[in-house]
Design an enzyme around this catalytic site. Structure first.
Site, PDB file in Angstrom:
ATOM      1  N   LYS A 125      29.864  29.653  16.895  1.00  0.00           N
ATOM      2  CA  LYS A 125      29.736  28.402  17.670  1.00  0.00           C
ATOM      3  C   LYS A 125      28.761  28.603  18.816  1.00  0.00           C
ATOM      4  CE  LYS A 125      32.014  29.657  21.587  1.00  0.00           C
ATOM      5  NZ  LYS A 125      31.443  29.853  22.879  1.00  0.00           N
ATOM      6  N   ASP A 140      39.887  30.169  21.543  1.00  0.00           N
ATOM      7  CA  ASP A 140      38.867  29.503  20.711  1.00  0.00           C
ATOM      8  C   ASP A 140      39.270  29.393  19.236  1.00  0.00           C
ATOM      9  OD1 ASP A 140      37.109  29.087  22.781  1.00  0.00           O
ATOM     10  OD2 ASP A 140      35.877  30.853  22.369  1.00  0.00           O
TER      11      ASP A 140
END
Ligand code: ATP
Length: 291
Positions: free
Chosen positions: A11, A137
């Site tokens: 990401k 996350d």
């Protein structure tokens, strides 16, 4: 033999804002996350050993309880009473300790892969709840695509898909500790915060130029000060045609958006030669709708 292959995508942060330091020492964040097609590859298979066996293409990466993949497999075994052995090979491509959630994404792929392989009746939401205990996350890495992440990163709102775009990703050869970056952050010293409402509008309108002009990461105030190479790479990207560039997460990885593959390739060649960066990749954004 039952086997499944998965891509665990990295990401980037299009924005990263720190709202406040909490009593528990963590920080409340508000950040727009985007998956990219740079990914690790996992191969998961089932056998009758009863054990967890993890191997990796990097001989220096721990493959025991310290690895998030191992932790995820152990948690799945315990939570769902899995008696079979689980063998996992992890092919790392995502730079390690880079601000790209590589370990969290591997962890998420392990949870999803074991669920799918053994046809365990668990929703994505259930896996996100389990995943949160392994890393803030991890829930986002299960959701993927474009999302607003709040709280410590676990409160997620899916956003419209990001415009198709080409990215250059460069990780300077320095090690940055996420805990040390947050520890040194002085919010009273941060002069620029991202406007996430505006950014969401720009994403909705697929306005890549506007997105690039408004990207902002408050952690740059700490990491860039300590490592000027980050600013040098950002500048090298924009000097070589990037519409915009930013540090991802707590760094040190820098990414930039380009209008064409050729422009990204020119910038790659320049940065590799000038700044001696080995971990440098051209990739594209990933939107879940197409999968
Ligand atoms: P984030 O963006 O979430 O801060 P990161 O990119 O900074 O992640 P990771 O690459 O996920 O950091 O890994 C950081 C540390 O975690 C490494 O030092 C490594 O030893 C350990 N680790 C545990 N499991 C993994 C894994 N599967 N892949 C990479 N690192 C792992």
């Amino acid at each position: 033999m039952k086997q499944i292959k998965l891509n665990a995508r990295a990401k980037i942060n299009i924005t990263l804002d720190v709202i406040r330091k909490r009593e528990d020492g963590y920080h409340d964040l508000s950040m727009i996350m985007q998956s990219v097609n740079l990914c690790d590859n996992l191969t998961i298979s089932i056998n009758d050993s009863g054990m967890i066996e993890l191997t990796s293409n990097y001989d220096w990466l721990p493959c025991d309880e310290r690895n998030l993949v191992y932790k995820a497999a152990a948690l799945m075994k315990e939570k769902y009473g899995i008696k079979e052995g689980i063998r996992i090979h992890l092919e790392k491509n995502i730079p390690v300790a880079a601000g790209m959630a590589g370990g969290s994404s591997d962890c998420a792929a392990t949870l999803v892969g074991i669920r799918n392989l053994l046809k365990i009746n668990a929703s994505d939401e259930e896996l996100m709840t389990i995943g949160k205990t392994l890393g803030a996350d991890v829930p986002y890495c299960i959701l993927r695509g474009t999302a607003l992440a709040e709280g410590i990163g676990e409160k997620l709102t899916k956003l419209p898909p990001f415009p198709d775009s080409i990215l250059l990703i460069a990780k300077p050869p320095i090690n940055v500790s996420t805990a040390a970056v947050f520890g040194s952050l002085d919010l009273s010293n941060v002069d620029k915060h991202p406007d996430n409402d505006k950014m969401i509008e720009l994403i909705k309108n697929k306005d890549l130029k506007g997105i690039c002009e408004n990207m902002c990461n408050v952690l740059e105030s700490v990491t860039v000060k300590n490592y000027p190479i980050i600013n040098n790479i950002k500048k090298a990207m924009t000097d070589n045609g990037a519409l915009g560039s930013l540090m991802s997460g707590s760094g040190p990885t820098v990414f930039g958006f380009f209008e064409s593959y050729d422009k990204a390739l020119n910038a790659l060649k320049y940065i590799r030669a000038k700044h001696h960066i080995k971990e440098i990749y051209i990739t594209t954004v990933f939107n879940t709708i197409r999968e």
